[in-house]
Design a protein around this motif. Structure first.
Motif, PDB file in Angstrom:
ATOM      1  N   LEU A 129      31.300  43.404  33.488  1.00  0.00           N
ATOM      2  CA  LEU A 129      31.066  43.665  35.049  1.00  0.00           C
ATOM      3  C   LEU A 129      32.427  43.649  35.611  1.00  0.00           C
ATOM      4  N   VAL A 130      32.645  44.549  36.656  1.00  0.00           N
ATOM      5  CA  VAL A 130      34.233  44.904  36.898  1.00  0.00           C
ATOM      6  C   VAL A 130      34.720  43.711  37.361  1.00  0.00           C
ATOM      7  N   GLU A 131      36.083  43.348  37.186  1.00  0.00           N
ATOM      8  CA  GLU A 131      36.812  42.352  37.681  1.00  0.00           C
ATOM      9  C   GLU A 131      38.070  42.701  38.215  1.00  0.00           C
ATOM     10  N   ILE A 132      38.241  42.569  39.669  1.00  0.00           N
ATOM     11  CA  ILE A 132      39.054  43.225  40.363  1.00  0.00           C
ATOM     12  C   ILE A 132      40.258  42.449  40.749  1.00  0.00           C
ATOM     13  N   GLU A 133      41.414  42.846  40.034  1.00  0.00           N
ATOM     14  CA  GLU A 133      42.738  42.092  39.957  1.00  0.00           C
ATOM     15  C   GLU A 133      43.447  42.452  41.200  1.00  0.00           C
ATOM     16  N   THR A 134      43.394  43.542  41.800  1.00  0.00           N
ATOM     17  CA  THR A 134      44.448  44.208  42.765  1.00  0.00           C
ATOM     18  C   THR A 134      43.901  44.914  43.797  1.00  0.00           C
ATOM     19  N   LYS A 135      44.719  45.071  45.041  1.00  0.00           N
ATOM     20  CA  LYS A 135      43.989  45.791  46.012  1.00  0.00           C
ATOM     21  C   LYS A 135      43.987  47.195  45.587  1.00  0.00           C
ATOM     22  N   ALA A 136      44.680  47.959  44.758  1.00  0.00           N
ATOM     23  CA  ALA A 136      44.544  49.196  44.475  1.00  0.00           C
ATOM     24  C   ALA A 136      43.247  49.467  43.381  1.00  0.00           C
ATOM     25  N   GLU A 137      42.958  48.296  42.623  1.00  0.00           N
ATOM     26  CA  GLU A 137      42.039  48.535  41.860  1.00  0.00           C
ATOM     27  C   GLU A 137      40.529  48.327  42.896  1.00  0.00           C
ATOM     28  N   ASN A 138      40.607  47.531  43.681  1.00  0.00           N
ATOM     29  CA  ASN A 138      39.462  47.333  44.812  1.00  0.00           C
ATOM     30  C   ASN A 138      39.400  48.326  45.544  1.00  0.00           C
ATOM     31  N   ASP A 139      40.317  49.291  45.993  1.00  0.00           N
ATOM     32  CA  ASP A 139      40.020  50.311  46.682  1.00  0.00           C
ATOM     33  C   ASP A 139      39.474  51.745  45.789  1.00  0.00           C
ATOM     34  N   PHE A 140      39.777  51.661  44.678  1.00  0.00           N
ATOM     35  CA  PHE A 140      39.409  52.546  43.727  1.00  0.00           C
ATOM     36  C   PHE A 140      37.711  52.263  43.273  1.00  0.00           C
ATOM     37  N   ILE A 141      37.475  51.183  43.238  1.00  0.00           N
ATOM     38  CA  ILE A 141      36.014  50.680  43.012  1.00  0.00           C
ATOM     39  C   ILE A 141      35.096  50.938  44.295  1.00  0.00           C
ATOM     40  N   LYS A 142      35.740  50.620  45.555  1.00  0.00           N
ATOM     41  CA  LYS A 142      34.982  50.869  46.567  1.00  0.00           C
ATOM     42  C   LYS A 142      34.671  52.581  46.746  1.00  0.00           C
ATOM     43  N   LYS A 143      35.688  53.302  46.273  1.00  0.00           N
ATOM     44  CA  LYS A 143      35.467  54.689  46.562  1.00  0.00           C
ATOM     45  C   LYS A 143      34.266  55.183  45.420  1.00  0.00           C
ATOM     46  N   LEU A 144      34.316  54.445  44.395  1.00  0.00           N
ATOM     47  CA  LEU A 144      33.628  54.861  43.143  1.00  0.00           C
ATOM     48  C   LEU A 144      32.009  54.601  43.749  1.00  0.00           C
ATOM     49  N   ALA A 145      31.890  53.252  44.407  1.00  0.00           N
ATOM     50  CA  ALA A 145      30.631  53.096  44.919  1.00  0.00           C
ATOM     51  C   ALA A 145      30.262  53.954  46.029  1.00  0.00           C
ATOM     52  N   GLN A 146      31.103  54.516  47.138  1.00  0.00           N
ATOM     53  CA  GLN A 146      30.882  55.327  47.770  1.00  0.00           C
ATOM     54  C   GLN A 146      30.394  56.945  47.532  1.00  0.00           C
ATOM     55  N   LYS A 147      30.543  57.054  46.331  1.00  0.00           N
ATOM     56  CA  LYS A 147      30.192  58.313  45.794  1.00  0.00           C
ATOM     57  C   LYS A 147      28.699  58.423  45.725  1.00  0.00           C
ATOM     58  N   VAL A 148      27.956  57.453  45.436  1.00  0.00           N
ATOM     59  CA  VAL A 148      26.544  57.830  45.500  1.00  0.00           C
ATOM     60  C   VAL A 148      26.006  56.638  46.549  1.00  0.00           C
ATOM     61  N   LYS A 149      25.573  56.982  47.746  1.00  0.00           N
ATOM     62  CA  LYS A 149      25.214  56.115  48.742  1.00  0.00           C
ATOM     63  C   LYS A 149      23.645  55.724  48.267  1.00  0.00           C
ATOM     64  N   LYS A 150      23.468  54.556  47.741  1.00  0.00           N
ATOM     65  CA  LYS A 150      22.187  54.455  47.240  1.00  0.00           C
ATOM     66  C   LYS A 150      21.836  52.901  47.396  1.00  0.00           C
ATOM     67  N   ALA A 151      22.142  52.023  46.732  1.00  0.00           N
ATOM     68  CA  ALA A 151      21.987  50.615  46.666  1.00  0.00           C
ATOM     69  C   ALA A 151      23.270  49.757  46.442  1.00  0.00           C
ATOM     70  N   PRO A 152      23.135  48.631  46.816  1.00  0.00           N
ATOM     71  CA  PRO A 152      24.330  47.597  46.461  1.00  0.00           C
ATOM     72  C   PRO A 152      24.578  47.531  45.124  1.00  0.00           C
ATOM     73  N   VAL A 153      25.868  47.095  44.828  1.00  0.00           N
ATOM     74  CA  VAL A 153      26.204  47.203  43.257  1.00  0.00           C
ATOM     75  C   VAL A 153      26.955  45.775  43.312  1.00  0.00           C
ATOM     76  N   TRP A 154      26.652  45.341  41.800  1.00  0.00           N
ATOM     77  CA  TRP A 154      27.186  44.021  41.286  1.00  0.00           C
ATOM     78  C   TRP A 154      28.629  44.262  40.913  1.00  0.00           C
ATOM     79  N   LEU A 155      29.361  43.323  41.185  1.00  0.00           N
ATOM     80  CA  LEU A 155      30.653  43.172  40.837  1.00  0.00           C
ATOM     81  C   LEU A 155      30.648  41.956  39.893  1.00  0.00           C
ATOM     82  N   GLY A 156      31.847  41.806  39.217  1.00  0.00           N
ATOM     83  CA  GLY A 156      31.876  40.691  38.092  1.00  0.00           C
ATOM     84  C   GLY A 156      31.965  39.351  38.696  1.00  0.00           C
ATOM     85  N   GLY A 157      32.105  38.886  39.876  1.00  0.00           N
ATOM     86  CA  GLY A 157      32.573  37.463  40.482  1.00  0.00           C
ATOM     87  C   GLY A 157      31.223  36.718  40.374  1.00  0.00           C
TER      88      GLY A 157
END
Ligand code: CA
Ligand code: CA
Ligand code: CA
Length: 180
Positions: free
Chosen positions: A77-105
């Motif tokens: 499950l994705v482990e987000i170490e940087t703001k750049a990675e976080n921004d990328f993950i948000k955009k990836l999640a926004q591509k399909v607006k459907k349901a909440p998604v788990w992160l690795g924390g």
């Protein structure tokens, strides 16, 4: 200029040598898989994931089974170490607006002590949701009788910040693994 071009070719080819499998997308030197994929892709995915009993894998899973599903895909499950990675993950999640998604924390092992579940590393970058409502307080708020020990992005605020929620909830999820 020629030197610059030559350097670009050398480094460029070095980067492009790293890649991701089908249905995974690359960011820097890691690959990411979102199970919230568009329906056209999901059909192909479901066919791929049909097991020997003819069962299709659930698209929404509790946190621990989602972690297990990422592990079966060679990741976590994705482990987000940087703001750049976080921004990328948000955009990836926004591509399909459907349901909440788990992160690795998770802070299941020790309340209030958040780590990335697969690596066990403490968080070095955070993006917890600031409360818009004093009743619930800022995230992570460990809300409710049973507490909340798993990290998600929510479609409710367009995947804009992290929340803690109960690990038993059913969510989409995003996996990560190194590019190869
Ligand atoms: Ca990462
Ligand atoms: Ca907690
Ligand atoms: Ca919460």
């Amino acid at each position: 200029m020629l030197t610059f071009v030559a350097l670009f070719v050398v480094f460029g080819s070095g980067v492009s040598a790293l890649g991701c499998e089908k249905l995974w997308v690359q960011f820097e030197n890691h690959c990411y898989y979102s199970n919230q994929m568009p329906f056209s892709q999901r059909k192909r995915f479901e066919k791929n994931r049909t097991n020997s009993a003819g069962m299709v894998e659930e698209i929404q899973l509790q946190w621990a089974p989602a972690q297990a599903s990422c592990k079966r895909r060679g990741g976590y499950l994705v482990e987000i170490e940087t703001k750049a990675e976080n921004d990328f993950i948000k955009k990836l999640a926004q591509k399909v607006k459907k349901a909440p998604v788990w992160l690795g924390g998770t802070d299941a092992a020790k309340e209030g002590y958040w780590v990335w579940g697969s690596s066990g590393k403490p968080l070095t970058f955070v993006d917890w949701k600031k409360s818009e409502n004093y009743r619930y307080g800022d995230e992570p708020n460990n809300y409710g009788e049973y507490g909340e020990n798993c990290m998600q992005l929510s479609e409710y605020d367009d995947y804009n910040a992290w929340y803690d929620v109960r690990c038993q909830r059913f969510r989409g999820f995003i996996c990560e693994k190194p590019a190869t």
